[in-house]
Design a protein around this motif. Structure first.
Motif, mmCIF file in Angstrom:
data_model
loop_
_atom_site.group_PDB
_atom_site.id
_atom_site.type_symbol
_atom_site.label_atom_id
_atom_site.label_comp_id
_atom_site.label_asym_id
_atom_site.label_seq_id
_atom_site.Cartn_x
_atom_site.Cartn_y
_atom_site.Cartn_z
ATOM 1 N N ILE A 9 67.455 44.728 -77.136
ATOM 2 C CA ILE A 9 66.721 45.987 -77.184
ATOM 3 C C ILE A 9 67.106 46.800 -75.958
ATOM 4 C CG2 ILE A 9 64.451 47.059 -77.172
ATOM 5 C CD1 ILE A 9 64.796 43.491 -78.368
ATOM 6 N N LEU A 10 67.675 47.978 -76.188
ATOM 7 C CA LEU A 10 68.121 48.870 -75.112
ATOM 8 C C LEU A 10 67.421 50.215 -75.243
ATOM 9 C CD1 LEU A 10 70.768 47.110 -76.279
ATOM 10 C CD2 LEU A 10 71.843 48.203 -74.326
ATOM 11 N N LYS A 11 67.027 50.785 -74.126
ATOM 12 C CA LYS A 11 66.297 52.068 -74.136
ATOM 13 C C LYS A 11 67.236 53.214 -73.786
ATOM 14 C CE LYS A 11 61.959 54.149 -72.567
ATOM 15 N NZ LYS A 11 62.460 55.522 -72.420
ATOM 16 N N GLU A 12 67.112 54.303 -74.550
ATOM 17 C CA GLU A 12 67.884 55.498 -74.247
ATOM 18 C C GLU A 12 67.267 56.208 -73.048
ATOM 19 O OE1 GLU A 12 68.528 58.339 -77.309
ATOM 20 O OE2 GLU A 12 69.422 56.911 -78.704
ATOM 21 N N ASN A 13 68.113 56.570 -72.094
ATOM 22 C CA ASN A 13 67.678 57.351 -70.947
ATOM 23 C C ASN A 13 68.502 58.624 -70.896
ATOM 24 O OD1 ASN A 13 65.712 55.531 -69.915
ATOM 25 N ND2 ASN A 13 67.369 54.238 -69.129
ATOM 26 N N GLU A 14 67.946 59.696 -71.386
ATOM 27 C CA GLU A 14 68.570 61.025 -71.413
ATOM 28 C C GLU A 14 69.650 61.161 -72.474
ATOM 29 O OE1 GLU A 14 69.984 61.860 -67.526
ATOM 30 O OE2 GLU A 14 67.980 61.894 -66.618
ATOM 31 N N SER A 15 70.458 60.128 -72.703
ATOM 32 C CA SER A 15 71.518 60.232 -73.712
ATOM 33 C C SER A 15 71.771 58.869 -74.324
ATOM 34 C CB SER A 15 72.814 60.767 -73.086
ATOM 35 O OG SER A 15 73.371 59.802 -72.226
ATOM 36 N N PRO A 19 56.803 54.683 -74.609
ATOM 37 C CA PRO A 19 57.264 55.576 -75.684
ATOM 38 C C PRO A 19 58.709 56.017 -75.440
ATOM 39 C CG PRO A 19 55.726 56.711 -74.215
ATOM 40 C CD PRO A 19 55.681 55.269 -73.849
ATOM 41 N N GLY A 20 59.455 56.174 -76.519
ATOM 42 C CA GLY A 20 60.839 56.597 -76.385
ATOM 43 C C GLY A 20 61.702 56.106 -77.525
ATOM 44 N N MET A 21 63.015 56.304 -77.364
ATOM 45 C CA MET A 21 63.997 55.901 -78.362
ATOM 46 C C MET A 21 64.739 54.667 -77.871
ATOM 47 S SD MET A 21 64.841 56.967 -81.396
ATOM 48 C CE MET A 21 64.503 58.735 -81.416
ATOM 49 N N ALA A 60 56.233 55.832 -80.549
ATOM 50 C CA ALA A 60 55.542 57.086 -80.244
ATOM 51 C C ALA A 60 54.681 57.000 -78.987
ATOM 52 C CB ALA A 60 54.691 57.516 -81.436
ATOM 53 N N GLN A 61 54.122 55.834 -78.682
ATOM 54 C CA GLN A 61 53.272 55.689 -77.512
ATOM 55 C C GLN A 61 53.379 54.269 -76.967
ATOM 56 O OE1 GLN A 61 49.580 56.162 -80.223
ATOM 57 N NE2 GLN A 61 48.806 55.031 -78.447
ATOM 58 N N ARG A 62 52.973 54.116 -75.705
ATOM 59 C CA ARG A 62 53.052 52.801 -75.077
ATOM 60 C C ARG A 62 52.204 51.807 -75.861
ATOM 61 N NH1 ARG A 62 54.615 50.839 -70.217
ATOM 62 N NH2 ARG A 62 55.089 52.954 -69.497
ATOM 63 N N CYS A 63 52.800 50.666 -76.192
ATOM 64 C CA CYS A 63 52.063 49.671 -76.968
ATOM 65 C C CYS A 63 52.722 48.310 -76.842
ATOM 66 C CB CYS A 63 51.984 50.089 -78.441
ATOM 67 S SG CYS A 63 53.588 50.337 -79.235
ATOM 68 N N MET A 64 51.986 47.296 -77.280
ATOM 69 C CA MET A 64 52.541 45.946 -77.366
ATOM 70 C C MET A 64 53.397 45.856 -78.627
ATOM 71 S SD MET A 64 51.729 44.131 -74.766
ATOM 72 C CE MET A 64 52.109 42.479 -75.387
ATOM 73 N N VAL A 65 54.557 45.207 -78.476
ATOM 74 C CA VAL A 65 55.514 45.113 -79.587
ATOM 75 C C VAL A 65 55.916 43.655 -79.766
ATOM 76 C CG1 VAL A 65 57.798 45.789 -80.401
ATOM 77 C CG2 VAL A 65 56.376 47.445 -79.204
ATOM 78 N N LYS A 97 49.621 49.836 -81.567
ATOM 79 C CA LYS A 97 48.958 51.134 -81.472
ATOM 80 C C LYS A 97 49.632 52.236 -82.285
ATOM 81 C CE LYS A 97 47.045 50.294 -76.871
ATOM 82 N NZ LYS A 97 47.030 50.716 -75.450
ATOM 83 N N CYS A 98 50.840 52.004 -82.747
ATOM 84 C CA CYS A 98 51.521 53.031 -83.549
ATOM 85 C C CYS A 98 52.509 52.347 -84.475
ATOM 86 C CB CYS A 98 52.242 54.048 -82.661
ATOM 87 S SG CYS A 98 53.601 53.341 -81.703
ATOM 88 N N LYS A 99 52.930 53.071 -85.508
ATOM 89 C CA LYS A 99 53.916 52.490 -86.424
ATOM 90 C C LYS A 99 55.321 52.812 -85.935
ATOM 91 C CE LYS A 99 55.174 51.932 -91.267
ATOM 92 N NZ LYS A 99 54.827 52.184 -92.664
ATOM 93 N N PRO A 100 56.111 51.801 -85.619
ATOM 94 C CA PRO A 100 57.486 52.055 -85.168
ATOM 95 C C PRO A 100 58.312 52.663 -86.305
ATOM 96 C CG PRO A 100 56.815 49.785 -84.728
ATOM 97 C CD PRO A 100 55.811 50.365 -85.664
ATOM 98 N N ARG A 101 59.340 53.387 -85.932
ATOM 99 C CA ARG A 101 60.296 53.918 -86.905
ATOM 100 C C ARG A 101 61.662 53.316 -86.575
ATOM 101 N NH1 ARG A 101 59.932 60.311 -86.945
ATOM 102 N NH2 ARG A 101 61.408 59.965 -88.663
ATOM 103 N N ILE A 102 62.302 52.745 -87.585
ATOM 104 C CA ILE A 102 63.592 52.087 -87.378
ATOM 105 C C ILE A 102 64.570 52.544 -88.450
ATOM 106 C CG2 ILE A 102 62.797 50.054 -88.661
ATOM 107 C CD1 ILE A 102 64.672 48.352 -87.000
#
Length: 681
Positions: free
Chosen positions: A330-336, A362-364, A297-302, A511-516
């Motif tokens: 770990i791969l980040k979605e960019n637009e699709s 933050p992102g998927m 949900a937001q920028r954080c340390m993981v 800083k936030c709870k990840p959703r997986i």
């Protein structure tokens, strides 16, 4: 698959031909070696080399028939879809593993279903009806060619016993001819994919001097030759090639070259989410696993970790698959979803745990688990005694054995992805897709909830046990369907988990709870292959092949394994050969010491993964890569290194039957006669 030759005939042909080889007299071939020998022999009756591709359905038909298979049109369509442009030799081997040959007894049994008089023959009138009206229909002209052949027809009857004998003999002679060609021409064998029997004649590696790091000098090669090492002939051969490059990595026992994985100091205060999953080994050696989407949900340390899941209930006796390597990309979605960017992977290690710590925006994200396949492999040993799954008590009531209940409990742990002790419909459907290939819809799930123990609309462990007991009762105690489930989940006949590796993923964020969420169960290829290539290209050591500046071999070394990627920057495909003959205490995911890979233009591909056979001892990985002479590569001129293989006419002559008989056999078998006999039953 329809008709195919009896395995006994094909096998005896291989043995008789190979027994004449000096190498096989001293070192009998394993079943795996015979399988690959058979694959190459069949392939080379159709193509000049096993580096050529299958580019049509007709070629696939013919190659499969020479390998002792009789594909129906339905089978061909399964492997040659509208999207298929070509299949290579590796694909061909995978198909042969999946499509097993039919024995002579099964072949005769299929014909006997149509033999109303039980005299070894079928009336021509019945044969016309069968071949023109049922299954994959033949034309009347094609059937006329069959009934007019004198060898297997007389008095208006088709003699299927003679036909079976003719077909088996034909197949045996074809295989023998191709195998003899391979045995005579050692240069031809050297070029083929999987030509590992062309390696050193010694089974056990001889001690060799430790080569200089990275590049082996000419003086090093001379040292091997002068000392009479059994690999000298191989090294001498490689000097004849235009170019070569080698990587040598020596690792100590339990080496710790990279930094150890350490938890962040305050990780216990971070929010955590966990999910389980599993690597499953398919019949063809391919590995499939769960894949996940993660939302931040937001920028954080993981802090992410992945490790094998220990299911052992006995203290001090860990699960045997804990030695299987695991990794997470770990791969980040960019637009699709189609546009994924590699962010990182779990390269740091602490015992069996692999992890990564860093900042994520933050992102998927996609989490793609990976294992090299070096230690998750097909089991070679046979199980002496099959475990009992069910029994009847004194009252005649069917019950599950304690051993089977324990296994089902472990399976429940694996498919309970969120670890809440209950199975949701989504979790249960991953199990269903794995074991039956079908999903359970909402209506079926409602019936399941009505008849079995549930909690919060989810299936309990007890309900899962009762569901399997109901299946056993439906079959009146016949355990065959239960065994289908167990084999699909990776268990052997002794209820040992040998062809699967369950794992657990933990994700911490400050800083936030990840959703997986698990979203797929797919082969470890595609996006994973791209991710591995990107990681090795960015972090690995690179060497350019002398004289081939567009061919680059990248090697990445971590504490546990070594991965090689070949990059081809040219506009032409590249054929690269790899040898691991000088490695010590190593195992690679391909299972071969010498093999070849084809790299498409402007692309990169994973060449191999290497791990220590025994992690408690020093291990040395020495990988030698080269391009064959006169073979199309990034800089070489077109040509072929292979003499012409036996043509179909030569095979016909070797089989000592006329062209008409051979064409007829291919025609009738290509229509899937066994499948038609089954339909006619």
């Amino acid at each position: 698959m329809a008709i195919s030759p009896g395995s006994d005939a094909a096998f005896s042909s291989q043995k008789s031909t190979l027994s004449e080889s000096p190498r096989s007299k001293r070192f009998p071939l394993t079943e795996e070696e015979i399988f690959y020998m058979n694959c190459r022999a069949a392939y080379l009756t159709v193509f000049k080399s096993s580096l050529e591709n299958i580019i049509s359905k007709d070629q696939l038909y013919l190659a499969l028939q020479h390998a002792g298979r009789n594909p129906s049109q339905k089978t061909i369509n399964k492997y040659w879809t509208p999207q298929t442009a070509k299949l290579n030799f590796d694909d061909f081997c995978i198909i042969l593993r999946k499509e097993k040959p039919t024995s002579k007894a099964e072949l005769l049994k299929s014909f006997k279903q149509l033999d109303v008089n039980d005299d070894g023959s079928i009336l021509h009138t019945d044969l016309y009806k069968l071949l023109t009206k049922r299954g994959e229909k033949m034309t009347r002209e094609e059937v006329n060619a069959i009934v007019n052949l004198a060898d297997v027809n007389a008095d208006g009857k088709f003699d299927y016993i003679k036909f079976c004998k003719l077909y088996l003999t034909t197949n045996e002679q074809c295989l023998k001819t191709a195998l003899e060609k391979l045995e005579v021409d050692s240069k031809l064998k050297r070029q083929h994919f999987g030509s590992h029997i062309e390696a050193s004649p010694e089974r056990e590696p001889s001690p060799v001097p430790k080569p200089s790091p990275r590049i082996m000098r000419r003086s090093d090669e001379d040292t091997f030759t002068n000392k009479g090492d059994t690999r000298s002939s191989f090294l001498a051969t490689t000097r004849k090639f235009k170019t070569s490059v080698s990587f040598t990595v020596t690792m100590g026992a339990n080496s710790n070259r990279n930094s150890k994985l350490t938890e962040p100091n305050s990780v216990k205060e971070w929010q955590c989410v966990q999910s389980k999953g599993c690597f499953f080994l398919e019949e063809d050696g391919e590995i499939v696993s769960h894949q996940y989407r993660m939302q931040i949900a937001q920028r954080c340390m993981v802090y992410l970790t992945i490790k094998p899941l220990n299911l052992s209930q006995a203290e001090g006796k860990p699960s045997p698959w804990l030695s299987v390597d695991t990794a997470l990309y770990i791969l980040k979605e960019n637009e699709s979803q189609a546009n994924l960017q590699l962010m990182c992977f779990t390269e740091l290690q602490n015992r069996e745990v692999f992890g990564w710590t860093g900042e994520l925006a933050p992102g998927m994200y996609w989490l793609i688990p990976s294992t090299t396949g070096c230690r998750l492999r097909k089991e070679g040993r046979a199980v002496a005694e099959e475990a009992q799954l069910v029994y009847r008590d004194e009252a005649g009531e069917l019950l599950l054995t304690q051993e089977f209940r324990s296994t089902l409990s472990d399976i429940f742990e694996v498919i309970d992805l969120d670890g809440n002790g209950l199975l949701s419909l989504e979790e249960y459907n991953f199990f269903e897709l794995r074991t039956s290939g079908e999903k359970c819809d909402e209506d079926a799930w409602a019936v399941c909830r009505e008849n079995f123990d549930t909690k919060k609309n989810e299936l309990t462990r007890r309900g899962f046990m009762d569901l399997n007991l109901m299946e056993a009762n439906d079959r009146e105690g016949d355990p065959r369907d239960l065994w289908v489930t167990l084999h699909a989940m990776g268990y052997n006949k002794a209820l040992e988990l040998t062809e699967a590796c369950p794992f657990v993923i933990d994700v911490y964020a400050d800083k936030c709870k990840p959703r997986i969420k698990a979203v797929h169960m797919e082969a470890c290829s595609g996006q994973l292959e791209k991710a591995i290539c990107k990681s090795v290209l960015s972090k690995g050591d690179a060497k350019v092949m002398d004289g081939y500046e567009d061919i680059i071999v990248h090697t990445y070394t971590c504490d546990t394994w070594i991965t090689s990627v070949i990059e081809n920057k040219s506009d032409n495909k590249a054929i690269i050969h790899i040898s691991n003959e000088l490695s010590r205490n190593c195992v690679n995911n391909r299972g071969l010491n010498i093999f070849a890979v084809e790299v498409a233009p402007k692309s990169a591909m994973v060449c191999q993964h290497v791990m220590p056979l025994n992690g408690q001892q020093e291990w040395m990985s020495h990988s030698w890569s080269w391009c064959p002479p006169a073979w199309p590569c990034s800089c070489s001129s077109p040509g072929t290194a292979f003499p012409p293989s036996p043509t179909l006419a030569v095979v016909r002559q070797a089989a000592k039957i006329g062209a008409t008989a051979w064409s007829w056999i291919l025609s009738i078998l290509g229509r899937g006669l066994l499948a038609q006999c089954t339909i006619a039953q």
